[in-house]
Write an enzyme that holds these catalytic residues in place. Structure first.
Site, PDB file in Angstrom:
ATOM      1  CG  HIS A   1      -1.839   1.117   1.355  1.00  9.17           C
ATOM      2  ND1 HIS A   1      -3.156   1.052   0.960  1.00  9.17           N
ATOM      3  CD2 HIS A   1      -1.649   2.387   1.789  1.00  9.17           C
ATOM      4  CE1 HIS A   1      -3.735   2.231   1.162  1.00  9.17           C
ATOM      5  NE2 HIS A   1      -2.837   3.053   1.671  1.00  9.17           N
ATOM      6  CD  GLU A   2       1.628   3.580   3.722  1.00  8.05           C
ATOM      7  OE1 GLU A   2       1.793   4.632   3.082  1.00  8.05           O
ATOM      8  OE2 GLU A   2       0.625   3.385   4.441  1.00  8.05           O
TER       9      GLU A   2
ATOM     10  CG  HIS B   1       0.202   6.291  -0.593  1.00  9.35           C
ATOM     11  ND1 HIS B   1      -0.786   7.055  -1.169  1.00  9.35           N
ATOM     12  CD2 HIS B   1      -0.405   5.575   0.386  1.00  9.35           C
ATOM     13  CE1 HIS B   1      -1.941   6.818  -0.554  1.00  9.35           C
ATOM     14  NE2 HIS B   1      -1.740   5.911   0.387  1.00  9.35           N
TER      15      HIS B   1
ATOM     16  CD  GLU C   1      -5.955   5.320   0.202  1.00 14.47           C
ATOM     17  OE1 GLU C   1      -5.079   6.172   0.441  1.00 14.47           O
ATOM     18  OE2 GLU C   1      -6.103   4.283   0.886  1.00 14.47           O
TER      19      GLU C   1
END
Lengths: 497, 497
Positions: free
Chosen positions: A262-263, A266, A292
């Protein structure tokens, strides 16, 4: 030839950007590195650097330069037009809010965040209530700084998802609710998926090594990235070529592997912004929802796909033979995609997650429209959890107190999470049209073509265009929940036997 | 009652201090954490934050406030008088140097430092020469910003050791030279000490754990301190209660244990500055020499003492049984105190170290007085190494190119190292008079009383007084090399059989 006014503007916004990068490092260091004894001095340094960045940005000289510059003198797509356009919009927003109010909002949210920890710990909503009331009060004053909007909530939303209207979000979310509530029901009726093997002892250092293996395949390099342990994971980039991921490697489950992906999503977005945009207001991701969309793409569309695990599961089994040796890849795939209504947003699956968001989006609107009093939040929260997810909330700690956003004063933030989910699949469909069968690549552990498609189509654009323009450039259409709903249904609905 | 002008001054210097703390973190992070890809963005952010701190400090308002404040209205020892006095002195110095010159000096040293690495690597003095010439040229212009000094070198020295005169340093160093050259001869004549067991394989993680064990005994806590790995060790404090040590744990020797104690000495000085002085120009160690006196105290007076190793050597043996199991504590003590002329300053023993410094001090004066041309540095260096230490310099990499200071533009810095040695023993003698037999405490692994004596007598003072005043307050006398020479002779001269 270049306009000297434009050069001067670039110099000034460059200095503001430098100060913001300094703030970024102060923040990252505080969360990841700082010994706790440094808290007081850090608070003061952060306040000063943040205030100076703001002062430098709202300086009269920037206003005068903008008055003398006309974006129409340049191609709409050009760096120059974008710089003038985006700086003007940022400047006009920043000028509307008196520094005193900004200061009060910051102080209030700092105090409220300090109260939130113990309140959550003790499941004591009453102790947080005065802070929430104060935050809400200040947000009302904030809204009044702007021209009268269609809906009050528009003003709050605009800070996180620029130029998006509440009505548009409502339309999208209503469709999600209509589709997802019955989908959750169907999945529930089909019986429980076994995911017990995802809970157990998993050595943190081994988790970290595995997570690094994954993100290195995605494009992480030691030259430009870091991955550190933290309590509340986040990604930040204190400068071009300097991307910092954080993950909370927990000793009893594997969730941090997904959190790392997830990170990474980003991070790779910030990493891919075109070099020419750095040190200007154009040099980062365009909005929280689009950001997101990328964290969700790498976490869910890649990281919870069968193809991904065809490549990585044998390695994971090897890393944790005692826990996973007897679990086959299909069982593992089903477990990490298990849909099950639960209490906590950040632990929710791909489907129910959106209902956690919709609930918050609705309550936020009611709060800012004064249809709901802060003191009535717990009851409203619990009723809606029952209605949307069929869940009994046992206490406020696992209910209305679970997130820090409202204590932090961030009203209007939550919807960007589900908007990101929606946008992620819209972009993914276009990527698949261009690249063909990407499952084959993923099964071979190859992610470079995916990353490069996303970079050249989306990441490079930075903040040159509005979020809506950006999405339309990449996908050819406006935000549309259709593809996302289809994706969830195809992936997760019970299959006919 | 307080003077509102004084309050305003405190506010303004507080903001400057916040910006300097931000600079400190940018620097620490760059050296310790930043992925290399972030270098360009970090250079820009650092330049902007540094420039703003300077601009904020030389702002006309600070000058006006100082004009309206009189330190004589307050007790000389008071916070108020010290704040006015020290801020005035800092302000008057800062105002004398045109920002353009400061900028040029920074740029020039950045360029020279970039050239220094490869020059040292390739032992290629010629490639660094134009940079050194440029640096020297700029230092000449810098000197001209100040009233005519007794000696040109005074102006450079003042930046590192405020209010110290070259003539005073020369007198001290002449005495050191007179005493130490024959002492080195005596020690050399007495035959070689075996220190071969200090070279070998020493696991870095185990070294780190041992170093932490030591500094924790000294007063390091996880609450307020960090210890990290870096290429060029340093200590920095980005705020009260936030002390950061760095060490280069090398795989083939134990030097980092001493380096850790050295950096602890710098750290505990900053750590002990009185709380009321923080966020003002008074809130740090008073000068480089006094700082160095503390790093040397903890490294040498504590860390190379017999008493210290009585306590720690059994633990070190246990940590490295293969390497040290058959070495007794006296042999180890003699090895870590071995005096032997050598090429590299930072690896030098307690005695010969000072001659490395004296050599640099002399060459620096000749350079700034134009008695020596930069192009003739290597020859002058090599001749003096032979004269003072009887050492043949095989190449410039291990000669004139070994340190980064001159490339960094820091002329006048070196003497503070030896002045620190001298001061360390003066302070230590007073401490021993007050505390009695501290060896017994150290043999029990107790360092709290030593640390607290140093804190209450020295560290708390911060920059309230001049370095000379500070030394006199603590020791009762001016800087005097006598105690240091006696200490070296007693500890290290060959003992009659």
């Amino acid at each position: 030839m270049t306009d000297p006014k434009l050069d001067r503007l670039k110099t000034l916004v460059g200095e503001v950007d430098d100060l913001r990068k300094a703030s970024t490092i102060l923040f990252w260091d505080q969360r990841v590195m700082m010994p706790p004894g440094g808290a007081q001095a850090r608070a003061e340094a952060s306040a000063t650097v943040g205030r100076l960045a703001h002062e430098k940005f709202v300086a009269p000289e920037i206003g005068e330069l903008l008055d003398g510059l006309n974006e129409a003198d340049y191609d709409y797509d050009s760096f120059e037009a974008s710089l003038i356009r985006v700086t003007r919009r940022d400047y006009e927003k920043a000028m509307r809010v008196p520094p005193e109010l900004t200061g009060e909002m910051r102080r209030s949210s700092a105090l409220a965040l300090s109260a939130w920890g113990p309140a959550k710990q003790n499941s004591d909503f009453q102790s947080l209530l005065p802070h929430l009331e104060r935050n809400l009060d200040l947000r009302h004053r904030y809204v009044e700084c702007f021209p009268k909007p269609d809906e009050t909530y528009d003003v709050l939303l605009d800070d996180y998802e620029p130029l998006m209207k509440t009505a548009e979000v409502r339309e999208i979310f209503d469709e999600l609710k209509r589709e997802l509530v019955p989908l959750i029901q169907e999945i529930g009726d089909a019986g429980e998926v076994d995911s017990s093997f995802l809970r157990g002892e998993f050595d943190r250092e081994q988790q970290r090594e595995f997570a690094l293996k994954v993100v290195r395949r995605f494009g992480y390099t030691d030259d430009e990235w870091r991955l550190d342990q933290t309590a509340h994971p986040f990604m930040t980039s204190p400068g071009e070529g300097d991307i910092r991921l954080t993950t909370n490697f927990r000793p009893n489950d594997l969730s941090s592997i997904f959190a790392s992906m997830h990170e990474f999503g980003h991070g790779v977005y910030e990493w891919g912004v075109d070099s020419s945009l750095h040190r200007t207001p154009l040099g980062s991701g365009v909005s929280l929802a689009v950001h997101e969309s990328q964290s969700r793409s790498w976490e869910n569309l890649v990281g919870r796909s069968r193809a991904f695990w065809r490549f990585f599961y044998p390695q994971l089994q090897q890393t944790f033979p005692a826990q996973l040796g007897s679990v086959d890849d299909e069982a593992f795939y089903r477990a990490v995609n298990k849909v099950h209504p639960s209490l906590i947003r950040i632990d929710a699956d791909e489907v129910t997650y959106n209902l956690h968001i919709i609930l918050r989006f609705e309550l936020e609107q009611e709060l800012i429209d004064s249809r709901l009093e802060p003191r009535d939040l717990p009851q409203a929260w619990n009723e809606r959890m029952d209605e949307y997810l069929g869940i009994d909330v046992p206490d406020d700690a696992r209910g209305v107190l679970q997130d820090m956003h409202w204590a932090g004063g961030s009203l209007g933030y939550f919807p960007t999470y589900s908007l990101g989910n929606v946008i992620s699949v819209q972009i993914w469909e276009r990527l698949q049209e261009d690249l063909g069968d990407i499952d084959e690549q993923m099964e071979r552990g190859e992610f470079g073509e995916i990353r490069e498609w996303l970079r050249t189509h989306l990441y490079v654009l930075g903040r040159k265009f509005t979020p809506q323009e950006t999405i339309e450039r990449v996908t050819g259409s406006r935000i549309d929940p259709g593809p996302y709903v289809r994706y969830l249904r195809e992936k997760l609905a019970p299959q006919p036997a």
